[in-house]
Write a protein that holds these residues in place. Structure first.
Motif, PDB file in Angstrom:
ATOM      1  N   SER A 148      64.620  26.346  66.209  1.00 24.05           N
ATOM      2  CA  SER A 148      63.741  25.892  65.130  1.00 24.05           C
ATOM      3  C   SER A 148      64.315  26.276  63.762  1.00 24.05           C
ATOM      4  N   VAL A 149      64.901  27.462  63.651  1.00 26.16           N
ATOM      5  CA  VAL A 149      65.523  27.880  62.387  1.00 26.16           C
ATOM      6  C   VAL A 149      66.724  26.989  62.087  1.00 26.16           C
ATOM      7  N   LEU A 150      67.545  26.737  63.082  1.00 25.17           N
ATOM      8  CA  LEU A 150      68.714  25.872  62.873  1.00 25.17           C
ATOM      9  C   LEU A 150      68.283  24.465  62.471  1.00 25.17           C
ATOM     10  N   ARG A 151      67.259  23.931  63.109  1.00 24.65           N
ATOM     11  CA  ARG A 151      66.763  22.597  62.733  1.00 24.65           C
ATOM     12  C   ARG A 151      66.263  22.592  61.295  1.00 24.65           C
ATOM     13  N   TYR A 152      65.572  23.654  60.907  1.00 27.46           N
ATOM     14  CA  TYR A 152      65.092  23.760  59.524  1.00 27.46           C
ATOM     15  C   TYR A 152      66.273  23.787  58.552  1.00 27.46           C
ATOM     16  N   LEU A 153      67.297  24.553  58.885  1.00 22.32           N
ATOM     17  CA  LEU A 153      68.442  24.684  57.985  1.00 22.32           C
ATOM     18  C   LEU A 153      69.223  23.383  57.822  1.00 22.32           C
ATOM     19  N   VAL A 154      69.261  22.558  58.845  1.00 23.97           N
ATOM     20  CA  VAL A 154      70.006  21.295  58.719  1.00 23.97           C
ATOM     21  C   VAL A 154      69.146  20.160  58.171  1.00 23.97           C
ATOM     22  N   ALA A 155      67.834  20.357  58.082  1.00 22.98           N
ATOM     23  CA  ALA A 155      66.930  19.311  57.591  1.00 22.98           C
ATOM     24  C   ALA A 155      66.913  19.321  56.065  1.00 22.98           C
ATOM     25  N   VAL A 156      67.678  18.444  55.471  1.00 27.65           N
ATOM     26  CA  VAL A 156      67.711  18.322  54.014  1.00 27.65           C
ATOM     27  C   VAL A 156      67.370  16.890  53.645  1.00 27.65           C
ATOM     28  N   ASP A 157      66.754  16.718  52.489  1.00 26.30           N
ATOM     29  CA  ASP A 157      66.414  15.366  52.031  1.00 26.30           C
ATOM     30  C   ASP A 157      67.239  14.960  50.812  1.00 26.30           C
ATOM     31  N   HIS A 158      68.146  15.816  50.381  1.00 26.85           N
ATOM     32  CA  HIS A 158      69.061  15.577  49.261  1.00 26.85           C
ATOM     33  C   HIS A 158      68.336  15.434  47.926  1.00 26.85           C
ATOM     34  N   ASP A 159      67.130  15.967  47.858  1.00 28.06           N
ATOM     35  CA  ASP A 159      66.391  16.038  46.607  1.00 28.06           C
ATOM     36  C   ASP A 159      65.671  17.377  46.542  1.00 28.06           C
ATOM     37  N   ARG A 160      64.588  17.499  47.305  1.00 26.42           N
ATOM     38  CA  ARG A 160      63.851  18.763  47.337  1.00 26.42           C
ATOM     39  C   ARG A 160      64.650  19.848  48.053  1.00 26.42           C
ATOM     40  N   ARG A 161      65.379  19.445  49.082  1.00 26.20           N
ATOM     41  CA  ARG A 161      66.207  20.380  49.853  1.00 26.20           C
ATOM     42  C   ARG A 161      67.617  19.813  49.963  1.00 26.20           C
ATOM     43  N   GLU A 162      68.582  20.636  49.601  1.00 24.06           N
ATOM     44  CA  GLU A 162      69.976  20.200  49.646  1.00 24.06           C
ATOM     45  C   GLU A 162      70.827  21.306  50.251  1.00 24.06           C
ATOM     46  N   ALA A 163      71.894  20.913  50.913  1.00 20.93           N
ATOM     47  CA  ALA A 163      72.853  21.877  51.446  1.00 20.93           C
ATOM     48  C   ALA A 163      74.244  21.260  51.402  1.00 20.93           C
ATOM     49  N   LEU A 164      75.195  22.059  50.988  1.00 22.46           N
ATOM     50  CA  LEU A 164      76.595  21.663  50.995  1.00 22.46           C
ATOM     51  C   LEU A 164      77.343  22.604  51.925  1.00 22.46           C
ATOM     52  N   VAL A 165      78.308  22.072  52.629  1.00 22.47           N
ATOM     53  CA  VAL A 165      79.100  22.903  53.527  1.00 22.47           C
ATOM     54  C   VAL A 165      80.573  22.796  53.167  1.00 22.47           C
ATOM     55  N   ALA A 166      81.301  23.827  53.528  1.00 22.92           N
ATOM     56  CA  ALA A 166      82.766  23.798  53.476  1.00 22.92           C
ATOM     57  C   ALA A 166      83.227  23.838  54.920  1.00 22.92           C
TER      58      ALA A 166
END
Length: 152
Positions: free
Chosen positions: A35-53
């Motif tokens: 559930s934590v991993l699903r939360y961390l990958v769930a981004v909407d690119h506005d309210r929630r964003e994540a960038l990876v290297a």
């Protein structure tokens, strides 16, 4: 970051030292829940964003923000960099790109809770936003970093 990144994020977690996990999550975690991993990958690119290297198809760092529902001009920010890739400027590059995206979306301030002994995080914030306010509150450092200076 996308749902398909879930397993790569799980693999990253197991390459992190216990100290790095503690600095990121403020508590020891032996294994991240689905559930934590699903939360961390769930981004909407506005309210929630994540960038990876990524290096050779593996995620080695993640920088993310979550906008406050009641304060859309403010976002909580977090970053984790795999131990083998720390102190190479990767975190700073990811955070700068994340800040530019955030500014384009109306975010004016990044906010973060930081463990008192995490000088690397404070140094990163000050490098990105020299006007950042860092103060001690309820057992942790609270960082408020204005973003217009980052975009400039």
């Amino acid at each position: 970051m996308e749902e398909s990144d879930l397993e790569a994020l799980r693999r990253l977690f197991f390459r992190l030292s216990p100290e790095t996990v503690y600095r990121r999550f403020f508590r020891p975690i032996r294994e991240p829940s689905n559930s934590v991993l699903r939360y961390l990958v769930a981004v909407d690119h506005d309210r929630r964003e994540a960038l990876v290297a990524e290096v050779e198809g593996e995620i080695v760092a993640v920088a993310r923000y979550d906008r406050a529902a009641d304060r859309p001009d403010e976002a909580e920010v977090a970053i984790v960099v795999e131990d083998a890739w720390q102190h190479r400027g990767l975190g700073q590059r990811l955070m700068r790109r994340l800040a530019l995206l955030a500014v384009d979306r109306g975010v004016e301030v990044f906010v973060a809770g930081v463990l008192g002994g995490n000088r690397d995080a404070v140094h990163l914030v000050r490098a990105l936003s020299p006007a950042a306010d860092v103060h001690f509150d309820a057992g942790e450092l609270v960082v408020r970093a204005p973003l217009p200076t980052v975009a400039a």
